[in-house]
Design a protein around this motif. Structure first.
Motif, PDB file in Angstrom:
ATOM      1  N   ASP A 440       0.529  -1.267  -0.548  1.00 19.37           N
ATOM      2  CA  ASP A 440       0.037  -0.108   0.019  1.00 19.37           C
ATOM      3  C   ASP A 440       0.667   1.283   0.585  1.00 19.37           C
ATOM      4  O   ASP A 440       0.718   1.980  -0.179  1.00 19.37           O
ATOM      5  N   LYS A 441       2.379   0.930   0.225  1.00 16.76           N
ATOM      6  CA  LYS A 441       2.907   2.074  -0.573  1.00 16.76           C
ATOM      7  C   LYS A 441       3.647   2.541  -1.996  1.00 16.76           C
ATOM      8  O   LYS A 441       4.156   3.886  -2.031  1.00 16.76           O
ATOM      9  N   ILE A 442       2.795   1.658  -2.458  1.00 15.70           N
ATOM     10  CA  ILE A 442       3.590   1.918  -3.751  1.00 15.70           C
ATOM     11  C   ILE A 442       2.608   2.592  -4.573  1.00 15.70           C
ATOM     12  O   ILE A 442       1.645   2.507  -4.632  1.00 15.70           O
ATOM     13  N   GLN A 443       3.125   3.321  -5.329  1.00 14.31           N
ATOM     14  CA  GLN A 443       2.708   4.442  -5.758  1.00 14.31           C
ATOM     15  C   GLN A 443       2.064   4.157  -7.235  1.00 14.31           C
ATOM     16  O   GLN A 443       1.190   4.958  -7.860  1.00 14.31           O
ATOM     17  N   ALA A 444       3.553   3.771  -7.937  1.00 13.93           N
ATOM     18  CA  ALA A 444       3.088   3.142  -8.852  1.00 13.93           C
ATOM     19  C   ALA A 444       3.663   2.051  -9.686  1.00 13.93           C
ATOM     20  O   ALA A 444       4.967   1.253  -8.663  1.00 13.93           O
ATOM     21  N   VAL A 445       3.484   1.238 -10.551  1.00 15.60           N
ATOM     22  CA  VAL A 445       3.812   0.024 -10.768  1.00 15.60           C
ATOM     23  C   VAL A 445       4.137   0.380 -12.003  1.00 15.60           C
ATOM     24  O   VAL A 445       3.778   0.326 -12.887  1.00 15.60           O
ATOM     25  N   SER A 446       5.976   0.118 -12.822  1.00 13.84           N
ATOM     26  CA  SER A 446       5.770  -0.568 -14.695  1.00 13.84           C
ATOM     27  C   SER A 446       6.824  -1.638 -14.973  1.00 13.84           C
ATOM     28  O   SER A 446       7.175  -1.686 -14.046  1.00 13.84           O
ATOM     29  N   THR A 447       6.152  -2.337 -15.948  1.00 17.68           N
ATOM     30  CA  THR A 447       7.564  -2.898 -16.295  1.00 17.68           C
ATOM     31  C   THR A 447       7.997  -2.768 -18.073  1.00 17.68           C
ATOM     32  O   THR A 447       7.461  -1.957 -18.369  1.00 17.68           O
ATOM     33  N   SER A 448       8.913  -3.539 -17.619  1.00 25.90           N
ATOM     34  CA  SER A 448       9.620  -3.131 -19.241  1.00 25.90           C
ATOM     35  C   SER A 448       9.788  -3.936 -20.325  1.00 25.90           C
ATOM     36  O   SER A 448      10.359  -5.762 -19.031  1.00 25.90           O
ATOM     37  N   GLN A 449      10.231  -4.558 -21.313  1.00 24.01           N
ATOM     38  CA  GLN A 449      10.546  -5.564 -21.158  1.00 24.01           C
ATOM     39  C   GLN A 449      10.913  -5.485 -23.480  1.00 24.01           C
ATOM     40  O   GLN A 449      10.376  -4.751 -24.324  1.00 24.01           O
ATOM     41  N   GLY A 475      13.555 -11.079 -14.976  1.00 24.44           N
ATOM     42  CA  GLY A 475      11.917 -12.020 -14.069  1.00 24.44           C
ATOM     43  C   GLY A 475      11.548 -12.549 -15.218  1.00 24.44           C
ATOM     44  O   GLY A 475      10.590 -12.288 -16.306  1.00 24.44           O
ATOM     45  N   ASN A 476      10.687 -13.660 -14.748  1.00 27.74           N
ATOM     46  CA  ASN A 476       9.458 -13.745 -14.804  1.00 27.74           C
ATOM     47  C   ASN A 476       8.390 -13.161 -15.402  1.00 27.74           C
ATOM     48  O   ASN A 476       7.733 -12.635 -14.859  1.00 27.74           O
ATOM     49  N   TYR A 477       8.485 -12.974 -16.956  1.00 33.34           N
ATOM     50  CA  TYR A 477       7.657 -11.530 -17.013  1.00 33.34           C
ATOM     51  C   TYR A 477       6.023 -11.948 -17.496  1.00 33.34           C
ATOM     52  O   TYR A 477       5.076 -11.573 -16.637  1.00 33.34           O
ATOM     53  N   ALA A 478       5.982 -13.475 -17.496  1.00 34.27           N
ATOM     54  CA  ALA A 478       3.897 -13.485 -17.354  1.00 34.27           C
ATOM     55  C   ALA A 478       3.937 -13.769 -15.124  1.00 34.27           C
ATOM     56  O   ALA A 478       2.665 -13.170 -14.573  1.00 34.27           O
ATOM     57  N   THR A 479       4.365 -13.608 -14.649  1.00 34.63           N
ATOM     58  CA  THR A 479       4.670 -14.160 -13.553  1.00 34.63           C
ATOM     59  C   THR A 479       4.745 -12.520 -12.794  1.00 34.63           C
ATOM     60  O   THR A 479       3.600 -12.373 -11.725  1.00 34.63           O
ATOM     61  N   ILE A 480       5.440 -11.692 -13.635  1.00 33.94           N
ATOM     62  CA  ILE A 480       5.688  -9.843 -12.550  1.00 33.94           C
ATOM     63  C   ILE A 480       4.225  -9.877 -13.177  1.00 33.94           C
ATOM     64  O   ILE A 480       3.590  -9.483 -12.216  1.00 33.94           O
ATOM     65  N   ASN A 481       3.587  -9.769 -13.993  1.00 35.80           N
ATOM     66  CA  ASN A 481       2.129  -9.056 -14.756  1.00 35.80           C
ATOM     67  C   ASN A 481       0.987  -9.720 -13.572  1.00 35.80           C
ATOM     68  O   ASN A 481       0.720  -9.399 -13.744  1.00 35.80           O
ATOM     69  N   LYS A 482       1.046 -10.780 -13.072  1.00 37.78           N
ATOM     70  CA  LYS A 482       0.129 -11.355 -12.688  1.00 37.78           C
ATOM     71  C   LYS A 482      -0.075 -10.658 -11.322  1.00 37.78           C
ATOM     72  O   LYS A 482      -1.416 -10.224 -10.750  1.00 37.78           O
ATOM     73  N   VAL A 484       1.507  -7.087 -10.674  1.00 40.75           N
ATOM     74  CA  VAL A 484       1.288  -6.207 -11.239  1.00 40.75           C
ATOM     75  C   VAL A 484      -0.482  -5.441 -11.341  1.00 40.75           C
ATOM     76  O   VAL A 484      -0.742  -5.020 -10.172  1.00 40.75           O
ATOM     77  N   ASN A 485      -0.859  -6.360 -12.120  1.00 40.33           N
ATOM     78  CA  ASN A 485      -2.419  -6.539 -11.785  1.00 40.33           C
ATOM     79  C   ASN A 485      -3.143  -6.351 -10.188  1.00 40.33           C
ATOM     80  O   ASN A 485      -4.076  -5.584 -10.451  1.00 40.33           O
ATOM     81  N   ASN A 486      -2.709  -6.931  -9.199  1.00 42.31           N
ATOM     82  CA  ASN A 486      -3.309  -6.979  -8.165  1.00 42.31           C
ATOM     83  C   ASN A 486      -2.451  -6.297  -7.365  1.00 42.31           C
ATOM     84  O   ASN A 486      -3.280  -5.763  -7.114  1.00 42.31           O
ATOM     85  N   TRP A 487      -1.578  -5.828  -8.016  1.00 41.46           N
ATOM     86  CA  TRP A 487      -1.113  -4.511  -6.785  1.00 41.46           C
ATOM     87  C   TRP A 487      -1.582  -3.194  -7.536  1.00 41.46           C
ATOM     88  O   TRP A 487      -2.193  -2.487  -6.375  1.00 41.46           O
ATOM     89  N   LEU A 488      -1.483  -3.506  -8.596  1.00 45.88           N
ATOM     90  CA  LEU A 488      -1.983  -2.543  -8.890  1.00 45.88           C
ATOM     91  C   LEU A 488      -4.537  -1.572  -9.386  1.00 45.88           C
ATOM     92  O   LEU A 488      -5.098  -0.693  -8.413  1.00 45.88           O
ATOM     93  N   TYR A 489      -4.954  -2.947  -8.493  1.00 46.07           N
ATOM     94  CA  TYR A 489      -5.657  -3.345  -7.762  1.00 46.07           C
ATOM     95  C   TYR A 489      -6.497  -2.583  -6.539  1.00 46.07           C
ATOM     96  O   TYR A 489      -6.787  -1.709  -5.852  1.00 46.07           O
ATOM     97  N   LYS A 490      -5.002  -3.174  -5.791  1.00 42.42           N
ATOM     98  CA  LYS A 490      -5.263  -2.602  -4.550  1.00 42.42           C
ATOM     99  C   LYS A 490      -4.867  -1.357  -4.299  1.00 42.42           C
ATOM    100  O   LYS A 490      -4.882  -0.495  -3.696  1.00 42.42           O
TER     101      LYS A 490
END
Length: 499
Positions: A440-449, A475-482, A484-490
């Protein structure tokens, strides 16, 4: 008796001495090299001229200090909820700080301030690179009262006078960590090797450059040094240099740690941490759990054997360059004390969840960048431009083994752990860091490939917080995106006060 901060106030009159010393130090840093060159180049200067010049410098500095004192005022504007500081000799400056933006109010005391029994107050917010408000010389009672007014106004609570604040300190403070000298010595001899070596080299080259600029190169007998190396074996010379360097590093680290963190005491006060430490210059600061963004636990092999570790606490800052300066360090605590600090900050002990490991290509790329390219450049330069350089080819093997070991251990320790509440990044070859972030202290999340990583399903994750970014590469990109979606919702649904 409560101080009236609604009307402009000056600093303590005896604080002119502090302002004089501060101005003299700034003048010395700016002009001392020029003055030394001038005096050494002009050997026929009379002593009377030197004395008059120094006297003139002192008089001008004293005048500047007096004008700074006269033109410096501070007060609290209750109508607009602002803390106002006015200062300046020729160019007048008015600094206005919104009370609800104040993050920290620190009471410090340097060696010179201790001599005249005054204190400095630093007011810090998350919206600037520097300390927005700096009062250099007020009494301890006034400093406590001002700190109480600023912090309690910023929190919207009831005001307290200095006497009431002292009473609260007596009854509500609970000391649960006091780092002893032995623990500080353990930290001093097991940390900051790179910083100390860099400091020694910087000091040596600075002295050499200054001696050269004033024509005193003969003070360093380079012929004697070269003769010693020529008469000794290369291995012996290298061994002696390393032994001397480590001895100096140990001494510097121990002295620096003892002076900076002497009498380090952490007190629990109304759900916050009050940290006080310092031998020559004392510092007192408050850490509020809701303002903490990242907590880093650092430990190496020797510290593990000695049962000590370092805790670094990062709060909100604006400029990424200020992160290392703004972080709060707790040196020399043990596992139990570390858990108590984490329990107070996070309300529970952070647990490692699912582990995400980097792809082996991260290690391969690091080896190519740090070992292959420099070694290839060394041999190309030696074969085509400076053949004598190849006489030192044996050191290339040492270089390869040293950095290969660091890279391999760094890759083995490079991990990301994720659970429902926290993210923990582990990294480091010798000093192992565990960076802990509450989701809950995360302001934003970004991924790059990169496009050539798509087929390999690897990518980079960056977590943005108010205390800086935390990046995990390849890292494993599929696991990271899984995740990320959860974090963005929170992040979208959370109403936590991360400031």
């Amino acid at each position: 008796m409560e101080s009236n901060f609604n009307t402009p106030q000056r600093q303590s009159s005896i604080g002119i001495f502090v302002l004089f010393v501060d101005s003299l130090q700034k003048f010395g840093r700016a002009f001392l090299p020029i003055l030394l060159v001038f005096f050494f180049k002009n050997k026929n200067l009379s002593m009377l001229f030197v004395v008059l010049a120094l006297l003139g410098v002192f008089l001008v500095t004293a005048l500047i200090a007096y004008l700074k004192y006269v033109n410096f005022t501070f007060y609290i504007d209750d109508e607009n909820d602002e803390f106002v500081i006015k200062e300046g000799i020729i160019n007048k400056t008015v600094t206005t700080i919104q009370l609800n933006k104040i993050q920290q109010v620190n009471i410090n005391q340097s060696f010179f301030q201790r001599l005249v029994n005054v204190y400095a107050v630093d007011v810090d917010t998350a919206g600037s690179d520097n300390k927005e408000g700096n009062i250099k010389a007020i009494s301890h009672a006034l400093a406590l009262d001002l700190k109480a007014r600023l912090l309690e106004n910023s929190a919207g609570t009831v005001r307290r006078t200095a006497d009431e604040l002292v009473l609260v300190d007596e009854t509500e403070k609970q000391t649960f960590l006091k780092i002893n000298i032995l623990s500080l010595i353990k930290v001093g001899i097991t940390s900051n090797y790179v910083k100390s070596v860099a400091l020694i080299l910087t000091f040596f080259f600075t002295i050499q450059e200054n001696l050269h600029s004033i024509g005193k190169d003969d003070l360093i007998n380079e012929d004697a040094i070269e003769g010693f190396i020529a008469n000794s074996s290369v291995v012996y010379s290298v061994f002696l240099f390393i032994l001397l360097m480590f001895s100096v590093v140990f001494i510097i680290n121990i002295v620096r740690t003892l002076v900076k963190y002497f009498n380090y005491t952490i007190t629990k006060q109304k759900g916050s941490l009050l940290l006080s430490y310092g031998l020559i210059s004392t510092k007192s600061t408050i850490v509020k759990p809701e303002k903490v963004q990242i907590v880093t636990i650092t430990r190496n092999y020797f510290q593990k054997k000695l049962n000590v570790l370092e805790v670094k606490i990062k709060q909100a800052v604006r400029d990424e360059k200020q992160h290392s300066k703004s972080q709060i360090e707790v040196p020399g605590c043990n596992e139990i004390e570390k858990d108590e600090i984490l329990q107070l900050i996070f309300k529970q002990l952070p647990q490692k969840g699912e582990m995400i490991t980097p792809n082996f290509r991260k290690l391969v790329f690091s080896i190519f960048l740090i070992i292959v390219l420099p070694v290839a450049g060394f041999f190309l330069f030696g074969m085509n431009i400076h053949p004598k350089l190849l006489d030192y080819s044996s050191f290339v093997i040492v270089y390869i083994l040293f950095f290969l070991t660091i890279l391999v251990f760094g890759f083995r320790n490079y991990r990301l752990f994720v659970n429902e509440d926290t993210v923990i990044k582990e990294s480091g070859a010798w000093d192992i860091d565990h960076e802990i972030i509450k989701i809950d202290k995360i302001q934003a999340v970004s991924t790059s490939q990169l496009f050539w990583h798509k087929g390999l399903n690897i990518g980079t994750l960056t977590l943005h917080t108010a205390a800086g970014n935390v990046t995990f590469q390849l890292g494993n990109y599929a696991t990271i995106n899984k995740y990320v979606n959860n974090w963005l919702y929170k992040i979208e649904t959370s109403n936590s006060n991360w400031m």
